[in-house]
Design a protein around this motif. Structure first.
Motif, PDB file in Angstrom:
ATOM      1  N   THR B  55       0.833  -1.210   0.000  1.00 62.74           N
ATOM      2  CA  THR B  55       0.000   0.000   0.000  1.00 62.74           C
ATOM      3  C   THR B  55       0.871   1.265   0.000  1.00 62.74           C
ATOM      4  OG1 THR B  55      -1.782  -1.152   1.150  1.00 62.74           O
ATOM      5  CG2 THR B  55      -1.799   1.248   1.282  1.00 62.74           C
ATOM      6  N   PHE B  59       1.064   3.815  -3.133  1.00 60.09           N
ATOM      7  CA  PHE B  59       0.685   5.211  -2.906  1.00 60.09           C
ATOM      8  C   PHE B  59       1.777   6.158  -3.383  1.00 60.09           C
ATOM      9  CE2 PHE B  59       1.404   8.863  -0.115  1.00 60.09           C
ATOM     10  CZ  PHE B  59       0.258   9.598  -0.354  1.00 60.09           C
ATOM     11  N   THR B  63       1.488   8.921  -6.515  1.00 58.31           N
ATOM     12  CA  THR B  63       1.473  10.365  -6.273  1.00 58.31           C
ATOM     13  C   THR B  63       2.723  11.085  -6.778  1.00 58.31           C
ATOM     14  OG1 THR B  63       2.309  10.000  -4.010  1.00 58.31           O
ATOM     15  CG2 THR B  63      -0.084  10.224  -4.291  1.00 58.31           C
ATOM     16  N   ASN B  70      -3.211  10.367 -10.324  1.00 65.49           N
ATOM     17  CA  ASN B  70      -3.240  10.846  -8.933  1.00 65.49           C
ATOM     18  C   ASN B  70      -1.962  11.593  -8.549  1.00 65.49           C
ATOM     19  OD1 ASN B  70      -5.826  10.002  -8.055  1.00 65.49           O
ATOM     20  ND2 ASN B  70      -5.078   7.888  -8.070  1.00 65.49           N
ATOM     21  N   THR B 270      -1.608  14.437   2.687  1.00 62.38           N
ATOM     22  CA  THR B 270      -1.828  13.415   1.666  1.00 62.38           C
ATOM     23  C   THR B 270      -1.693  12.025   2.275  1.00 62.38           C
ATOM     24  OG1 THR B 270      -0.508  14.964   0.367  1.00 62.38           O
ATOM     25  CG2 THR B 270      -1.332  13.040  -0.772  1.00 62.38           C
ATOM     26  N   ALA B 271      -0.955  11.945   3.377  1.00 68.83           N
ATOM     27  CA  ALA B 271      -0.719  10.656   4.026  1.00 68.83           C
ATOM     28  C   ALA B 271      -0.795  10.836   5.529  1.00 68.83           C
ATOM     29  CB  ALA B 271       0.657  10.108   3.641  1.00 68.83           C
ATOM     30  N   ALA B 292      -5.375  10.168  -4.526  1.00 71.97           N
ATOM     31  CA  ALA B 292      -4.858   9.076  -3.695  1.00 71.97           C
ATOM     32  C   ALA B 292      -4.467   9.612  -2.322  1.00 71.97           C
ATOM     33  CB  ALA B 292      -3.638   8.454  -4.372  1.00 71.97           C
ATOM     34  N   ARG B 293      -4.859   8.909  -1.284  1.00 71.56           N
ATOM     35  CA  ARG B 293      -4.516   9.295   0.094  1.00 71.56           C
ATOM     36  C   ARG B 293      -4.084   8.033   0.827  1.00 71.56           C
ATOM     37  NH1 ARG B 293      -5.094  15.137   0.744  1.00 71.56           N
ATOM     38  NH2 ARG B 293      -5.915  15.555  -1.328  1.00 71.56           N
ATOM     39  N   LEU B 294      -3.049   8.157   1.616  1.00 72.57           N
ATOM     40  CA  LEU B 294      -2.562   7.023   2.397  1.00 72.57           C
ATOM     41  C   LEU B 294      -3.065   7.156   3.828  1.00 72.57           C
ATOM     42  CD1 LEU B 294      -0.656   4.527   2.328  1.00 72.57           C
ATOM     43  CD2 LEU B 294       1.205   6.059   2.980  1.00 72.57           C
TER      44      LEU B 294
END
Lengths: 358, 358
Positions: B55, B59, B63, B70, B270-271, B292-294
Motif C-alpha cells: 500500500t 501510494f 502520487t 493521482n 496526503t498521508a 490518492a490518500r494514504l
C-alpha cells in the motif's frame, strides 16, 4: 532570575484604527505607465549600494561560509518577515480590513436580518466618515462576521475571489501587485542561501495563506499570523470540515510575535525584517540569539513613490504601521539596520517605470 | 449545509489515564543481546512483503509519477505521523507522563514548601498504587508544575538531560531508542520522494521538539503537538525570554488533530499514520481529500516483541493507545490499511537481534 513580564498586549486596536483613515481612499489614481525596466545584474538588483544592502550581503556571507566564525547550519537558517508595510503596502488601510468591510454586503445578503442592524447598516451606507467613527466593539463584529462562521474551504474561496477583483485605490492594481520588489529579492536571495523564509504577521493567518505562496513563494506552513480556532464537524454527506470559530488563539503582534514564532516554528530566527512597533519584540528576540543576526526595519520615508509615515525622524504620525522615534532610537542603539525606502530602494514595485539611484 | 459539530473533546484523560498502569513498571528486564542484523536490501527493508508494505509503495508511485492520474505536486506532499504508539513505544505509560512524574523531586527541591502538599507528597512517596489512584485534577497539578513556569530554554535543557539518562523499564534503553525501525524507514522513504514529514501528536509539542530532529529527522517546525501559551518578558540583564504558561492553546488529540494541522500546516495531508482512536479524525480529514490518500493504523498485536492491546480484534483493552473495534471497523469500511506489527514488521527496533518473516 526575577524577571519582569511584559503583557502580550492583546488588542486589535492597531488593525482597526486604520479605519480612521478611510477618507484617504479618495487618493489620486495614478495609472501604470511604461513597462518595467530590466533589473540591474547581480544580487538584490533593486537595492541601491549602501549600508542596508551591504548589511544583508555581509550577513549572508557570515552565516553560510563554512569557514566563518558565525557559520549557521542550514537547518537553523530561519528568516522571518512581517507582512503589512514590510512586504507590501499597508496604507491607507490594512488590506485585510478592506476585505472585511467589502465582504459585508455578501454577509448581509445571506443574513438579511442584519441589514438594519449596526454596525452592518453603517458599513452598507458607504458613509466613510460614519464607518470611521464606529467604536471598536462594533468593528470587531464585522471581523467576526466576515472571518468566522464559514468552513476553512469556503473562506479560502471567498478571499481568493476578492483578491482577484479588488483594486488598491491609488494604483488601481490588485493588492497582490503592491509588493515591494526589493523585499521579493531579499526573500529569494535568502532562500538561494538555504534560508527558510517565514511570514510573521499581525494579519490573519488564514487570509495571508491564500496568496503567500503565489505572491512571495512562501508556502502556507511558513505563514504565522493572528489565528483563530476551528472546530471539526461533519456535513450531511458525512464529509468532515473545519468551521472557523470566533475564538482567538494567537494575537500575532508585538510580544505575540516571538510567542507565535515559538508556537509555530520552535526555533529562534537568524534574520528578522519589520517596519513598525509591532515588530519590536520579534527583532529583540531574533537579536538576543548568539552569533550573527540580521535585524532590519523598513522606514516609510518616500511619499512620492509610496507613503511617508512614522513618526520616527519627523515623519507624519500614523495609526497604520506606527514607527515611533523610540523604536528608531532602540534600533540605532542595538545596531539594527533601518532601511530608507527613499534612499535604499531603486524601485519600489515590479511595475515601477523607472529605477532611482541612491 | 446544516452540519453537526463534534466537540473538540478537550480532555487530558487519555494522557493521564496511563498512570493507572504504573504497577506495570515492574515488568521484566530484558537485556539487549546480539548486534542488529544487516537490513534486507531495497526500500522498506524491515517490512515483510504484504498488503501494508504494498500500500505504501503503490501510494508513493501513484502520487510522484508525473504520468499518474493521482499525481501530487511536490509542495502538497504532506505526511503526518502520530507519535506515541505509532513511531515509538507508548506502554506501559506515555513517556512524557514518566518525565513529569520523575521531574517532581527536582521541582520540590526548588520549592520545598511543596514537599508535604498533595499531589507532590504522594509522588515523592514512590507508592505506585497511591500515585495511580490520584484524581485527575491532582495529576494536572503535576503537569503544570513540571511543564510550565520555566523559560522555553530551561525546559529544553531539563527535558534533554532527562532523555539522556532515563531508561525504559522493560528494555533498559533510552526511550529514544524505542522507535519502530519500519516507521523510520517509512519516514525516510516518503522524504526521499519529496514528502514533508510531520509529527502530529497528543503529546507536548515542546517536549517532542527536543528530540524529534535527532531521532526521526523531523525538525521542530514540523512537530505539531499539544501546546501551551508562552509569555514574552525580560530578565534582569535585559535579555528577552519566553516563559511557559499554564494556558492550553491546542489540545492536539482526536478532533484537535485536524484543527492543529490547519493551525500549524494549513494544508490537508496526503498521508496519515496513527494507531489509536485519538487519530481517527486525522485519518478522516486526510482521507476526505481528492485523489490518492494514504491512511494507515498500526495495530499492536505483538506481545512477544512489543505489546498487544486494542481492544480491536479481541486484543486486551488498554487506556494507553486505545484502538477500539469500532475504529477497526471504520478503517475496513473506509479502506484504511491496518498494519499488523506481528505480521507486517520484520523487526520492531533497530537493535532487534533477529528479523522475522511474515
Amino acid at each position: 532570575m526575577k524577571p519582569t513580564i511584559r503583557s502580550p498586549g492583546i488588542d486589535r486596536r492597531a488593525l482597526l484604527s486604520s479605519l480612521a483613515l478611510l477618507p484617504a481612499l479618495s487618493a489620486p489614481f495614478l495609472p501604470a505607465s511604461a513597462p518595467a525596466q530590466t533589473p540591474a545584474p547581480g544580487v538584490l538588483p533593486s537595492w541601491n549600494d549602501g549600508p542596508a544592502k551591504q548589511t544583508i550581503l555581509d550577513f549572508v556571507r557570515a552565516t553560510v561560509e563554512r569557514s566563518s566564525p558565525n557559520y549557521v547550519v542550514p537547518e537553523e537558517r530561519i528568516a522571518v518577515f512581517d507582512q503589512d508595510g514590510t512586504l507590501w503596502v499597508e496604507h491607507p488601510m490594512y488590506t485585510q480590513v478592506v476585505y472585511c468591510l467589502e465582504r459585508v454586503p455578501a454577509v448581509v445578503a445571506k443574513k438579511p436580518e442584519l441589514k438594519n442592524v449596526e454596525p452592518f447598516k453603517t458599513v452598507l451606507s458607504g458613509n466613510r466618515e460614519a464607518i470611521a467613527r464606529l467604536p471598536l466593539p462594533e468593528l470587531e463584529k464585522i471581523l467576526v462576521a466576515t472571518l468566522t462562521g464559514m468552513t476553512t474551504e469556503e473562506f479560502r474561496a471567498e478571499a481568493r475571489a476578492w483578491l482577484d477583483s479588488a483594486r488598491h485605490p491609488r494604483w488601481n492594481r490588485p493588492y497582490t501587485e503592491l509588493v515591494y520588489q526589493p523585499m521579493l529579492e531579499a526573500l529569494q536571495y535568502l532562500r538561494d542561501n538555504t534560508y527558510k523564509t517565514y511570514i510573521v504577521t499581525g494579519g490573519g493567518q488564514d487570509f495571508v495563506r491564500v496568496y503567500a505562496e503565489k505572491v512571495y513563494g512562501i508556502p502556507p506552513e511558513q505563514v504565522v499570523g493572528t489565528a483563530g480556532g476551528t472546530k471539526y464537524g461533519y456535513g450531511k454527506d458525512g464529509k468532515p470540515f473545519l468551521m472557523k470559530e470566533p475564538k482567538l488563539l494567537l494575537n500575532d503582534d508585538k510580544a505575540g510575535k516571538p510567542e507565535g514564532i515559538h508556537l509555530m516554528i520552535g526555533r529562534r530566527p537568524t534574520a528578522a525584517f519589520g517596519n513598525s512597533n509591532g515588530d519590536r519584540e520579534m527583532l529583540e528576540w531574533t537579536g538576543a540569539g548568539a552569533g550573527a543576526r540580521l535585524k532590519m526595519l523598513v522606514l516609510h520615508d518616500d511619499d512620492k513613490r509610496e507613503y511617508a509615515y512614522g513618526p520616527a525622524q519627523g515623519l507624519p504620525d500614523s495609526k497604520v504601521g506606527t514607527f515611533t522615534q523610540a523604536l528608531y532610537d532602540e534600533a540605532k542603539q542595538k545596531g539594527w539596520t533601518v532601511i530608507s525606502m527613499k534612499n535604499d530602494w531603486k524601485r519600489i514595485f515590479a511595475f515601477d517605470s523607472e529605477a532611482r539611484s541612491g
